[in-house]
Write a protein that holds these residues in place. Structure first.
Motif, PDB file in Angstrom:
ATOM      1  N   GLU A 177       0.878  -1.146   0.096  1.00 47.19           N
ATOM      2  CA  GLU A 177       0.002  -0.015  -0.132  1.00 47.19           C
ATOM      3  C   GLU A 177       0.765   1.311   0.018  1.00 47.19           C
ATOM      4  N   ILE A 178       0.373   2.411  -0.593  1.00 43.62           N
ATOM      5  CA  ILE A 178       1.152   3.369  -0.644  1.00 43.62           C
ATOM      6  C   ILE A 178       0.458   4.494   0.337  1.00 43.62           C
ATOM      7  N   VAL A 179       1.397   5.389   0.951  1.00 40.97           N
ATOM      8  CA  VAL A 179       0.951   6.279   1.784  1.00 40.97           C
ATOM      9  C   VAL A 179       1.907   7.605   1.472  1.00 40.97           C
ATOM     10  N   PHE A 180       1.085   8.710   1.054  1.00 38.22           N
ATOM     11  CA  PHE A 180       1.727  10.035   0.609  1.00 38.22           C
ATOM     12  C   PHE A 180       1.403  10.877   2.077  1.00 38.22           C
ATOM     13  N   PHE A 181       2.804  11.071   2.309  1.00 37.51           N
ATOM     14  CA  PHE A 181       2.943  12.053   3.498  1.00 37.51           C
ATOM     15  C   PHE A 181       3.394  13.367   3.070  1.00 37.51           C
ATOM     16  N   CYS A 212      12.353  21.676   0.663  1.00 35.82           N
ATOM     17  CA  CYS A 212      13.720  21.610   1.187  1.00 35.82           C
ATOM     18  C   CYS A 212      14.285  22.990   0.960  1.00 35.82           C
ATOM     19  N   ILE A 213      14.957  23.565   1.870  1.00 34.62           N
ATOM     20  CA  ILE A 213      15.627  24.768   1.787  1.00 34.62           C
ATOM     21  C   ILE A 213      16.887  24.594   0.859  1.00 34.62           C
ATOM     22  N   THR A 214      17.137  25.530  -0.266  1.00 37.00           N
ATOM     23  CA  THR A 214      18.399  25.608  -0.763  1.00 37.00           C
ATOM     24  C   THR A 214      18.977  26.934  -0.434  1.00 37.00           C
ATOM     25  N   PRO A 250      15.100   7.796  -3.960  1.00 42.15           N
ATOM     26  CA  PRO A 250      14.755   6.348  -3.607  1.00 42.15           C
ATOM     27  C   PRO A 250      14.925   6.107  -2.244  1.00 42.15           C
ATOM     28  N   ARG A 251      14.918   7.239  -1.188  1.00 46.05           N
ATOM     29  CA  ARG A 251      15.438   6.758   0.237  1.00 46.05           C
ATOM     30  C   ARG A 251      14.692   7.714   1.092  1.00 46.05           C
ATOM     31  N   THR A 252      15.005   7.538   2.361  1.00 51.45           N
ATOM     32  CA  THR A 252      14.319   8.308   3.249  1.00 51.45           C
ATOM     33  C   THR A 252      14.959   9.456   3.397  1.00 51.45           C
ATOM     34  N   THR A 253      13.942  10.306   4.238  1.00 54.18           N
ATOM     35  CA  THR A 253      14.538  12.001   4.133  1.00 54.18           C
ATOM     36  C   THR A 253      14.450  12.386   5.586  1.00 54.18           C
ATOM     37  N   ASP A 273       9.921   6.109   2.418  1.00 57.78           N
ATOM     38  CA  ASP A 273      10.937   5.138   1.603  1.00 57.78           C
ATOM     39  C   ASP A 273      11.239   5.780   0.349  1.00 57.78           C
ATOM     40  N   ILE A 274      10.420   7.012  -0.166  1.00 59.64           N
ATOM     41  CA  ILE A 274      10.678   7.789  -1.307  1.00 59.64           C
ATOM     42  C   ILE A 274      10.553   9.039  -1.030  1.00 59.64           C
ATOM     43  N   SER A 275      11.168  10.104  -1.335  1.00 60.96           N
ATOM     44  CA  SER A 275      10.883  11.360  -1.260  1.00 60.96           C
ATOM     45  C   SER A 275      10.864  12.171  -2.392  1.00 60.96           C
ATOM     46  N   ILE A 276       9.947  13.214  -2.375  1.00 64.12           N
ATOM     47  CA  ILE A 276       9.660  14.089  -3.688  1.00 64.12           C
ATOM     48  C   ILE A 276       9.740  15.495  -2.876  1.00 64.12           C
ATOM     49  N   LEU A 277      10.811  16.166  -3.289  1.00 66.65           N
ATOM     50  CA  LEU A 277      11.489  17.453  -2.611  1.00 66.65           C
ATOM     51  C   LEU A 277      11.150  18.476  -3.580  1.00 66.65           C
ATOM     52  N   LEU A 278      10.788  19.588  -3.045  1.00 65.00           N
ATOM     53  CA  LEU A 278      10.834  20.705  -4.053  1.00 65.00           C
ATOM     54  C   LEU A 278      11.998  21.823  -3.299  1.00 65.00           C
ATOM     55  N   LYS A 279      13.024  22.045  -4.063  1.00 59.70           N
ATOM     56  CA  LYS A 279      13.990  22.886  -3.411  1.00 59.70           C
ATOM     57  C   LYS A 279      13.358  24.412  -3.481  1.00 59.70           C
ATOM     58  N   THR A 280      13.719  24.975  -2.083  1.00 63.20           N
ATOM     59  CA  THR A 280      13.061  26.258  -1.931  1.00 63.20           C
ATOM     60  C   THR A 280      14.324  27.162  -1.612  1.00 63.20           C
ATOM     61  N   TYR A 281      14.141  28.385  -2.197  1.00 65.10           N
ATOM     62  CA  TYR A 281      14.848  29.484  -1.786  1.00 65.10           C
ATOM     63  C   TYR A 281      14.247  30.565  -0.930  1.00 65.10           C
ATOM     64  N   THR A 282      14.343  30.684   0.217  1.00 61.68           N
ATOM     65  CA  THR A 282      13.168  31.602   0.763  1.00 61.68           C
ATOM     66  C   THR A 282      13.333  32.956   0.402  1.00 61.68           C
ATOM     67  N   LYS A 283      14.396  33.646   0.088  1.00 62.04           N
ATOM     68  CA  LYS A 283      14.572  34.969  -0.154  1.00 62.04           C
ATOM     69  C   LYS A 283      14.032  35.548  -1.558  1.00 62.04           C
ATOM     70  N   GLN A 284      13.299  34.593  -2.285  1.00 63.91           N
ATOM     71  CA  GLN A 284      13.011  35.025  -3.430  1.00 63.91           C
ATOM     72  C   GLN A 284      11.247  35.613  -3.437  1.00 63.91           C
ATOM     73  N   ASP A 285      11.093  36.218  -4.796  1.00 67.87           N
ATOM     74  CA  ASP A 285       9.656  36.675  -4.668  1.00 67.87           C
ATOM     75  C   ASP A 285       8.393  35.662  -4.277  1.00 67.87           C
ATOM     76  N   SER A 286       7.764  35.912  -3.268  1.00 65.15           N
ATOM     77  CA  SER A 286       6.871  35.025  -2.726  1.00 65.15           C
ATOM     78  C   SER A 286       5.708  34.671  -3.869  1.00 65.15           C
TER      79      SER A 286
END
Length: 169
Positions: free
Chosen positions: A28-32, A97-99, A112-115, A128-141
């Motif tokens: 079964e798949i769980v999206f967190f 995730c902050i860049t 394909p790993r924990t985060t 088990d799998i991570s889908i991460l969006l890199k975020t730079y917090t000092k840009q135009d919101s």
């Protein structure tokens, strides 16, 4: 011939995820979906969570979203609950995730790993799998919020196709 970049990115996401999901057949798949929709640089996962809930006949479990966000205040409880309720599931963590590099911002990383979830408040590894969006917090919101909405609406049809093709059960 001009290549549509959104279609190309969707294909890349599909290929990466379908290859990774081969290791999790019949689980079964769980999206967190960790994040807070009220904070512009942390709303990618809640957007994805809400869109995932709209998929018809979705047999997957979706935790987090705009109505019931997974935030620093409740993340540990959600992680413990999911580990107890879904001990043998494939957990797909979706998060920002902050860049520190502005040029990296807006890139989707599929691993394909924990985060480390909500790395600023919690050092526990999860999923088990991570889908991460890199975020730079000092840009135009406004610009980045639109980017997150666009990427969420690009990613969810990929996940829907994986569900429909029974790569996600």
């Amino acid at each position: 011939m001009k290549i549509n970049m959104q279609h190309y990115k969707s294909y890349i996401y599909y290929k990466q995820l379908s290859d990774i999901l081969q290791n999790y057949k019949n689980k079964e798949i769980v999206f967190f979906c960790a994040g807070n929709y009220k904070i512009w640089f942390d709303c990618f996962a809640p957007l994805v969570g809400e869109l995932l809930r709209l998929i018809p006949n979705n047999n997957c479990f979706v935790y987090g979203g705009t109505k019931f966000p997974i935030t620093a205040e409740n993340i540990t409880e959600y992680m413990d609950f999911i580990n107890a309720k879904h001990p043998n599931a494939c957990i797909i963590v979706i998060d920002n995730c902050i860049t520190l590099d502005a040029s990296e911002s807006g890139k989707v990383i599929i691993n394909p790993r924990t985060t480390k979830v909500a790395g600023l408040t919690n050092n526990r590894m999860f999923g088990d799998i991570s889908i991460l969006l890199k975020t730079y917090t000092k840009q135009d919101s406004y610009y980045f919020l639109k980017t997150q909405q666009t990427l969420a609406s690009m990613l969810v049809p990929v996940l829907q196709k994986l569900i429909n093709n029974r790569l996600i059960v």
